[in-house]
Motif scaffolding. Sequence first.
Motif, PDB file in Angstrom:
ATOM      1  N   PRO A 253      -1.583   8.065   5.658  1.00 30.64           N
ATOM      2  CA  PRO A 253      -1.163   8.813   6.849  1.00 30.64           C
ATOM      3  C   PRO A 253      -1.761   8.315   8.154  1.00 30.64           C
ATOM      4  CG  PRO A 253      -2.884  10.008   5.707  1.00 30.64           C
ATOM      5  CD  PRO A 253      -2.569   8.796   4.867  1.00 30.64           C
ATOM      6  N   GLY A 254      -2.802   7.506   8.094  1.00 30.48           N
ATOM      7  CA  GLY A 254      -3.541   7.127   9.291  1.00 30.48           C
ATOM      8  C   GLY A 254      -2.805   6.202  10.231  1.00 30.48           C
ATOM      9  N   ASN A 255      -3.372   6.067  11.443  1.00 28.78           N
ATOM     10  CA  ASN A 255      -2.845   5.092  12.395  1.00 28.78           C
ATOM     11  C   ASN A 255      -3.501   3.738  12.122  1.00 28.78           C
ATOM     12  OD1 ASN A 255      -5.390   4.920  13.755  1.00 28.78           O
ATOM     13  ND2 ASN A 255      -4.875   6.678  15.035  1.00 28.78           N
ATOM     14  N   ALA A 256      -3.099   2.721  12.869  1.00 25.80           N
ATOM     15  CA  ALA A 256      -3.574   1.358  12.619  1.00 25.80           C
ATOM     16  C   ALA A 256      -5.096   1.257  12.682  1.00 25.80           C
ATOM     17  CB  ALA A 256      -2.930   0.400  13.616  1.00 25.80           C
ATOM     18  N   LYS A 257      -5.715   1.860  13.693  1.00 29.67           N
ATOM     19  CA  LYS A 257      -7.175   1.775  13.816  1.00 29.67           C
ATOM     20  C   LYS A 257      -7.868   2.438  12.635  1.00 29.67           C
ATOM     21  CE  LYS A 257     -11.095   2.827  16.855  1.00 29.67           C
ATOM     22  NZ  LYS A 257     -11.980   2.496  15.783  1.00 29.67           N
ATOM     23  N   GLU A 258      -7.386   3.615  12.227  1.00 32.05           N
ATOM     24  CA  GLU A 258      -7.989   4.310  11.086  1.00 32.05           C
ATOM     25  C   GLU A 258      -7.873   3.487   9.802  1.00 32.05           C
ATOM     26  OE1 GLU A 258      -7.175   8.917  12.556  1.00 32.05           O
ATOM     27  OE2 GLU A 258      -5.618   7.840  11.460  1.00 32.05           O
ATOM     28  N   ILE A 259      -6.706   2.894   9.588  1.00 32.92           N
ATOM     29  CA  ILE A 259      -6.494   2.078   8.381  1.00 32.92           C
ATOM     30  C   ILE A 259      -7.392   0.849   8.415  1.00 32.92           C
ATOM     31  CG2 ILE A 259      -4.827   0.722   7.053  1.00 32.92           C
ATOM     32  CD1 ILE A 259      -2.633   2.627   8.240  1.00 32.92           C
ATOM     33  N   ALA A 260      -7.412   0.153   9.559  1.00 31.71           N
ATOM     34  CA  ALA A 260      -8.233  -1.062   9.684  1.00 31.71           C
ATOM     35  C   ALA A 260      -9.708  -0.743   9.481  1.00 31.71           C
ATOM     36  CB  ALA A 260      -8.004  -1.710  11.047  1.00 31.71           C
ATOM     37  N   ASP A 261     -10.187   0.330  10.101  1.00 29.82           N
ATOM     38  CA  ASP A 261     -11.592   0.714   9.944  1.00 29.82           C
ATOM     39  C   ASP A 261     -11.906   1.050   8.493  1.00 29.82           C
ATOM     40  OD1 ASP A 261     -12.000   0.345  12.642  1.00 29.82           O
ATOM     41  OD2 ASP A 261     -12.044   2.487  13.140  1.00 29.82           O
ATOM     42  N   PHE A 262     -11.016   1.793   7.846  1.00 29.17           N
ATOM     43  CA  PHE A 262     -11.225   2.157   6.444  1.00 29.17           C
ATOM     44  C   PHE A 262     -11.312   0.908   5.563  1.00 29.17           C
ATOM     45  CE2 PHE A 262      -9.451   2.851   2.214  1.00 29.17           C
ATOM     46  CZ  PHE A 262     -10.291   3.833   1.734  1.00 29.17           C
ATOM     47  N   CYS A 263     -10.365  -0.008   5.722  1.00 24.94           N
ATOM     48  CA  CYS A 263     -10.326  -1.213   4.883  1.00 24.94           C
ATOM     49  C   CYS A 263     -11.588  -2.051   5.047  1.00 24.94           C
ATOM     50  CB  CYS A 263      -9.104  -2.057   5.225  1.00 24.94           C
ATOM     51  SG  CYS A 263      -7.549  -1.321   4.742  1.00 24.94           S
ATOM     52  N   PHE A 264     -11.996  -2.246   6.294  1.00 25.29           N
ATOM     53  CA  PHE A 264     -13.167  -3.091   6.530  1.00 25.29           C
ATOM     54  C   PHE A 264     -14.461  -2.387   6.172  1.00 25.29           C
ATOM     55  CE2 PHE A 264     -16.561  -4.912   9.117  1.00 25.29           C
ATOM     56  CZ  PHE A 264     -16.502  -6.218   8.675  1.00 25.29           C
ATOM     57  N   ASN A 265     -14.615  -1.143   6.626  1.00 26.95           N
ATOM     58  CA  ASN A 265     -15.881  -0.430   6.429  1.00 26.95           C
ATOM     59  C   ASN A 265     -16.107   0.002   4.988  1.00 26.95           C
ATOM     60  OD1 ASN A 265     -16.519  -0.691   9.155  1.00 26.95           O
ATOM     61  ND2 ASN A 265     -15.531   1.228   9.688  1.00 26.95           N
ATOM     62  N   THR A 266     -15.040   0.309   4.265  1.00 31.80           N
ATOM     63  CA  THR A 266     -15.199   0.780   2.886  1.00 31.80           C
ATOM     64  C   THR A 266     -15.181  -0.360   1.879  1.00 31.80           C
ATOM     65  OG1 THR A 266     -14.049   2.805   3.551  1.00 31.80           O
ATOM     66  CG2 THR A 266     -14.324   2.447   1.192  1.00 31.80           C
ATOM     67  N   TYR A 267     -14.303  -1.344   2.094  1.00 29.65           N
ATOM     68  CA  TYR A 267     -14.131  -2.407   1.095  1.00 29.65           C
ATOM     69  C   TYR A 267     -14.405  -3.811   1.622  1.00 29.65           C
ATOM     70  CZ  TYR A 267     -12.205   1.237  -1.827  1.00 29.65           C
ATOM     71  OH  TYR A 267     -12.048   2.387  -2.571  1.00 29.65           O
ATOM     72  N   GLY A 268     -14.772  -3.940   2.878  1.00 31.94           N
ATOM     73  CA  GLY A 268     -15.065  -5.264   3.432  1.00 31.94           C
ATOM     74  C   GLY A 268     -13.859  -6.186   3.462  1.00 31.94           C
ATOM     75  N   VAL A 269     -12.674  -5.622   3.641  1.00 24.38           N
ATOM     76  CA  VAL A 269     -11.444  -6.420   3.594  1.00 24.38           C
ATOM     77  C   VAL A 269     -11.405  -7.411   4.753  1.00 24.38           C
ATOM     78  CG1 VAL A 269      -8.923  -6.305   3.834  1.00 24.38           C
ATOM     79  CG2 VAL A 269     -10.117  -4.671   2.359  1.00 24.38           C
ATOM     80  N   LYS A 270     -11.234  -8.683   4.398  1.00 26.35           N
ATOM     81  CA  LYS A 270     -11.116  -9.748   5.386  1.00 26.35           C
ATOM     82  C   LYS A 270      -9.771 -10.451   5.278  1.00 26.35           C
ATOM     83  CE  LYS A 270     -16.088 -10.599   5.431  1.00 26.35           C
ATOM     84  NZ  LYS A 270     -16.531  -9.981   4.211  1.00 26.35           N
ATOM     85  N   PHE A 271      -9.031 -10.203   4.190  1.00 25.43           N
ATOM     86  CA  PHE A 271      -7.720 -10.854   4.079  1.00 25.43           C
ATOM     87  C   PHE A 271      -6.766 -10.243   5.111  1.00 25.43           C
ATOM     88  CE2 PHE A 271      -7.752  -7.657   0.590  1.00 25.43           C
ATOM     89  CZ  PHE A 271      -6.644  -6.887   0.919  1.00 25.43           C
ATOM     90  N   PRO A 272      -5.716 -10.968   5.494  1.00 27.16           N
ATOM     91  CA  PRO A 272      -4.808 -10.481   6.536  1.00 27.16           C
ATOM     92  C   PRO A 272      -4.121  -9.162   6.161  1.00 27.16           C
ATOM     93  CG  PRO A 272      -4.459 -12.818   6.122  1.00 27.16           C
ATOM     94  CD  PRO A 272      -5.374 -12.322   5.044  1.00 27.16           C
ATOM     95  N   MET A 273      -4.149  -8.242   7.099  1.00 30.85           N
ATOM     96  CA  MET A 273      -3.490  -6.942   6.947  1.00 30.85           C
ATOM     97  C   MET A 273      -2.517  -6.773   8.103  1.00 30.85           C
ATOM     98  SD  MET A 273      -4.785  -5.149   4.279  1.00 30.85           S
ATOM     99  CE  MET A 273      -4.429  -3.448   4.708  1.00 30.85           C
ATOM    100  N   PHE A 274      -1.400  -6.136   7.817  1.00 37.35           N
ATOM    101  CA  PHE A 274      -0.348  -5.981   8.809  1.00 37.35           C
ATOM    102  C   PHE A 274      -0.088  -4.511   9.102  1.00 37.35           C
ATOM    103  CE2 PHE A 274      -0.019 -10.030   6.766  1.00 37.35           C
ATOM    104  CZ  PHE A 274       0.099 -10.891   7.845  1.00 37.35           C
TER     105      PHE A 274
END
Length: 194
Positions: A110-131
């Motif tokens: 349900p989140g917006n782009a910033k919420e999703i990006a923050d969640f991916c990086f802060n929780t799982y350290g995601v560095k692969f490209p996300m759209f």
Amino acid sequence: MFKTTALVLAAIAAASLHQPAAAQTAAAPAVRPAMAACPAILKQNFKRLQDEAPQDLCQYAGKVVLVVNTASYCGFTKQYEGLEKLYAKYGGRGLVVLGFPSNDFGKQEPGNAKEIADFCFNTYGVKFPMFAKSAVTGPEANPLHASLTKATGQAPKWNFTKYLIGRDGKVLEYFPSKVTPEDPALVGKIEAAL
């Protein structure tokens, strides 16, 4: 003797100045065909999740591409960790993981782009490209997922469905959500494609 040494050093320095240009000229033709050989499935643009900057998927031409529709609040969300490990392990050999957040299944993104990006990086350290968040199924599906569905006859049925695309742009395999990034069937297909 000092003058001779200075002349030798100057000659070496001059030669090294010319070598990078020669190396660049030799390497340049290798770059051009990869751009010209962009397969049809990658001739698409999507906004990057973090800043909505347009991204041409042709930048991944010649790579093995694992496309995954993602969600932040799903039982499969922990697969982000395994996807990041795959990207870290095989990225140097030519694998790229592309994440496409979607709210299509269970309203679990349900989140917006910033919420999703923050969640991916802060929780799982995601560095692969996300759209940017998009639909991945039905008449509103983004063009990449529409093409993947057509190529495999399999639309995503839930979050974390995976599609593997070979270096030549051919769709190699569809993997349902329950196939984890560590699954030997998925890892084996990736290694074979690399």
